[in-house]
Write an enzyme that holds these catalytic residues in place. Structure first.
Site, PDB file in Angstrom:
ATOM      1  N   TYR A 125     -16.569 -23.705  -4.304  1.00  0.00           N
ATOM      2  CA  TYR A 125     -16.368 -22.265  -4.410  1.00  0.00           C
ATOM      3  C   TYR A 125     -14.949 -21.835  -4.040  1.00  0.00           C
ATOM      4  O   TYR A 125     -14.543 -20.719  -4.334  1.00  0.00           O
ATOM      5  CB  TYR A 125     -17.376 -21.522  -3.522  1.00  0.00           C
ATOM      6  CG  TYR A 125     -18.722 -21.367  -4.177  1.00  0.00           C
ATOM      7  CD1 TYR A 125     -19.526 -22.480  -4.414  1.00  0.00           C
ATOM      8  CD2 TYR A 125     -19.197 -20.131  -4.574  1.00  0.00           C
ATOM      9  CE1 TYR A 125     -20.764 -22.358  -5.022  1.00  0.00           C
ATOM     10  CE2 TYR A 125     -20.436 -19.987  -5.182  1.00  0.00           C
ATOM     11  CZ  TYR A 125     -21.212 -21.106  -5.398  1.00  0.00           C
ATOM     12  OH  TYR A 125     -22.434 -20.962  -6.004  1.00  0.00           O
ATOM     13  N   LYS A 176     -24.650 -35.430  -0.810  1.00  0.00           N
ATOM     14  CA  LYS A 176     -24.729 -36.487  -1.825  1.00  0.00           C
ATOM     15  C   LYS A 176     -23.701 -37.537  -1.405  1.00  0.00           C
ATOM     16  O   LYS A 176     -22.709 -37.785  -2.097  1.00  0.00           O
ATOM     17  CB  LYS A 176     -24.417 -35.881  -3.205  1.00  0.00           C
ATOM     18  CG  LYS A 176     -24.608 -36.812  -4.382  1.00  0.00           C
ATOM     19  CD  LYS A 176     -26.059 -37.044  -4.747  1.00  0.00           C
ATOM     20  CE  LYS A 176     -26.141 -38.106  -5.845  1.00  0.00           C
ATOM     21  NZ  LYS A 176     -27.525 -38.454  -6.197  1.00  0.00           N
ATOM     22  N   ASP A 209     -30.584 -34.533  -4.461  1.00  0.00           N
ATOM     23  CA  ASP A 209     -31.589 -34.710  -5.524  1.00  0.00           C
ATOM     24  C   ASP A 209     -32.970 -34.966  -4.923  1.00  0.00           C
ATOM     25  O   ASP A 209     -33.977 -34.406  -5.360  1.00  0.00           O
ATOM     26  CB  ASP A 209     -31.168 -35.796  -6.525  1.00  0.00           C
ATOM     27  CG  ASP A 209     -30.631 -37.056  -5.868  1.00  0.00           C
ATOM     28  OD1 ASP A 209     -30.468 -37.088  -4.625  1.00  0.00           O
ATOM     29  OD2 ASP A 209     -30.364 -38.022  -6.599  1.00  0.00           O
ATOM     30  N   ASP A 233     -26.322 -23.242  -2.863  1.00  0.00           N
ATOM     31  CA  ASP A 233     -26.586 -22.232  -3.893  1.00  0.00           C
ATOM     32  C   ASP A 233     -27.800 -22.643  -4.720  1.00  0.00           C
ATOM     33  O   ASP A 233     -28.743 -21.872  -4.907  1.00  0.00           O
ATOM     34  CB  ASP A 233     -25.350 -22.078  -4.797  1.00  0.00           C
ATOM     35  CG  ASP A 233     -25.636 -21.154  -5.966  1.00  0.00           C
ATOM     36  OD1 ASP A 233     -26.166 -20.051  -5.734  1.00  0.00           O
ATOM     37  OD2 ASP A 233     -25.338 -21.543  -7.119  1.00  0.00           O
ATOM     38  N   ASP A 237     -32.137 -21.257  -4.622  1.00  0.00           N
ATOM     39  CA  ASP A 237     -32.938 -20.700  -5.721  1.00  0.00           C
ATOM     40  C   ASP A 237     -34.279 -21.442  -5.772  1.00  0.00           C
ATOM     41  O   ASP A 237     -35.335 -20.845  -5.966  1.00  0.00           O
ATOM     42  CB  ASP A 237     -32.217 -20.847  -7.073  1.00  0.00           C
ATOM     43  CG  ASP A 237     -31.414 -19.598  -7.439  1.00  0.00           C
ATOM     44  OD1 ASP A 237     -30.923 -18.915  -6.517  1.00  0.00           O
ATOM     45  OD2 ASP A 237     -31.279 -19.302  -8.645  1.00  0.00           O
TER      46      ASP A 237
HETATM   47  C1  IPM Z   1     -25.734 -16.464  -4.746  1.00  0.00           C
HETATM   48  C2  IPM Z   1     -25.187 -16.157  -6.105  1.00  0.00           C
HETATM   49  C3  IPM Z   1     -23.667 -16.225  -6.050  1.00  0.00           C
HETATM   50  C4  IPM Z   1     -23.285 -17.627  -5.627  1.00  0.00           C
HETATM   51  C5  IPM Z   1     -22.949 -15.828  -7.345  1.00  0.00           C
HETATM   52  C6  IPM Z   1     -23.354 -14.454  -7.814  1.00  0.00           C
HETATM   53  C7  IPM Z   1     -21.456 -15.934  -7.211  1.00  0.00           C
HETATM   54  O1  IPM Z   1     -25.700 -17.026  -7.054  1.00  0.00           O
HETATM   55  O2  IPM Z   1     -25.443 -15.703  -3.813  1.00  0.00           O
HETATM   56  O3  IPM Z   1     -26.463 -17.444  -4.596  1.00  0.00           O
HETATM   57  O4  IPM Z   1     -23.189 -18.519  -6.468  1.00  0.00           O
HETATM   58  O5  IPM Z   1     -23.094 -17.828  -4.445  1.00  0.00           O
HETATM   59 MN    MN Z   2     -27.151 -18.429  -6.259  1.00  0.00          MN
END
Ligand code: IPM
Ligand code: MN
Length: 330
Positions: A125, A176, A209, A233, A237
């Site tokens: 990032y 990793k 993984d 990140d 999710d």
């Molecule tokens: C998150 C989002 C952000 C990230 C994006 C919107 C830049 O996906 O906060 O997880 O990748 O960190």
């Molecule tokens: Mn994200």
């Protein structure tokens, strides 16, 4: 005590869920002095501005920032993400991105109770890289990962502190190391050295993984997890998906040194496909707001909000109905 909070509703469902989060804070009796900022894709499309320097400087003076979601499909990728959200994370030195996951609706009780500590200012990032011969058949694009000993260590130390305060006292490093042998080596050494300061914490390691499999198949094995920016990140999710949905996944972008405000936002994005329909789940925003209250020293109110969310766990309906159910449970 009144807390001064900057509000960035943002794009898509952002303003809708932020409104509910603020209503819940109001209902729990915490007094905020809010300042609204019109920032995000919409603002960029109308004025060409992403995050004016004066606005950033103003934001530095708040106690906290509450953000809904930013990004619109008609803006090229990266403009808002890098120019607004990541700039805030970097400029405010929000080096910990804390993302809790708790078994979601009562119907899905799969034992998930984990906290992901995502490094939030470095890794891929950081934006290291560039093009060579762009647009030609011999084009080269590089994208580096920046890992400083200081940056990794402060994040890892924060994660150990959190693990040490939880009943299970378990911390897993996710990376990793078998392929990313430079960054992985630094992370592993920092992790092992900081571990000596926390003798009561049981440590573990999983490759990213494998961690994805465990998240789905036996999430109960995890307590606190610490990982780099990009792995964190993606993994968070998945964390949302295995704990009742991304609509419940909250996050706190923390500056633990408190040299400026911390920022609280749902993990989800602006969801343009459902924006304006009144059907976005406001829980991620509400839980993020409760994390903000924790950080502002309003732990009792924060806990009450989380209890109300648990008590209204099976509430259905749209954004407003779920918000009303949480407030009723308060
Ligand atoms: C998150 C989002 C952000 C990230 C994006 C919107 C830049 O996906 O906060 O997880 O990748 O960190
Ligand atoms: Mn994200």
């Amino acid at each position: 005590m009144t807390h001064r909070v900057g509000i960035i509703g943002g794009d898509g469902i952002g303003p809708e869920v932020t409104e509910i989060a603020l209503a819940v804070i109001d209902a729990v009796g915490v007094s905020l002095e809010t300042t609204d900022y019109d920032l995000g894709g919409r603002r960029y499309l109308s004025t060409g501005e992403v995050l004016p320097d004066e606005v950033l400087d103003e934001i530095r003076g708040f106690d906290a920032v509450l953000l809904g979601a930013v990004g619109t499909p008609d803006v090229p990728p990266g403009v808002i993400e890098r120019g607004l959200l990541l700039r805030l994370r970097f400029e405010l030195d929000l080096y910990v991105n804390l993302r809790p996951f708790l078994a979601g609706p009562s119907i899905l009780n799969n034992g998930v109770d984990m906290l992901v500590v995502r490094e939030n200012t470095e890794g891929t990032y950081a934006g290291e890289g560039g093009f060579l011969r762009k647009g030609t058949p011999n084009e080269v694009a590089t994208q580096g990962s920046v890992n400083t000993r200081m940056g990794v260590e402060r994040c890892v130390r924060y994660a150990f502190g959190l693990a040490n305060d939880r009943p299970a006292k378990r911390l897993t490093l996710v990376h990793k190391t078998n392929v990313l042998t430079f960054a992985g080596d630094l992370w592993e050494r920092a992790f092992n050295e900081v571990a000596t300061e926390f003798p009561e914490v049981t440590t573990g390691y999983d490759h990213i993984d494998a961690a994805c499999i465990h998240f789905v198949q036996r999430p109960e094995k995890y307590d606190v997890i610490v990982t780099d920016n990009l792995f964190g990140d993606i993994l968070t999710d998945l964390g949302g998906a295995v704990s009742g949905g991304i609509g419940r996944a909250a996050s706190a972008n923390l500056n633990p040194a408190r040299t400026g405000p911390s920022l609280f936002e749902p993990v989800h994005g602006s969801a343009p496909d459902i924006a304006g329909k009144g059907i976005a789940d406001p829980r991620a925003a509400v839980i993020s707001a409760s994390m903000m209250l924790d950080f502002l020293g309003e732990e009792v109110a924060a806990e009450r909000i989380r209890a109300a969310i648990a008590a209204s766990d099976l509430a259905t309906g749209g954004t407003k109905e779920i918000g009303a159910a949480i407030i009723a449970a308060l």
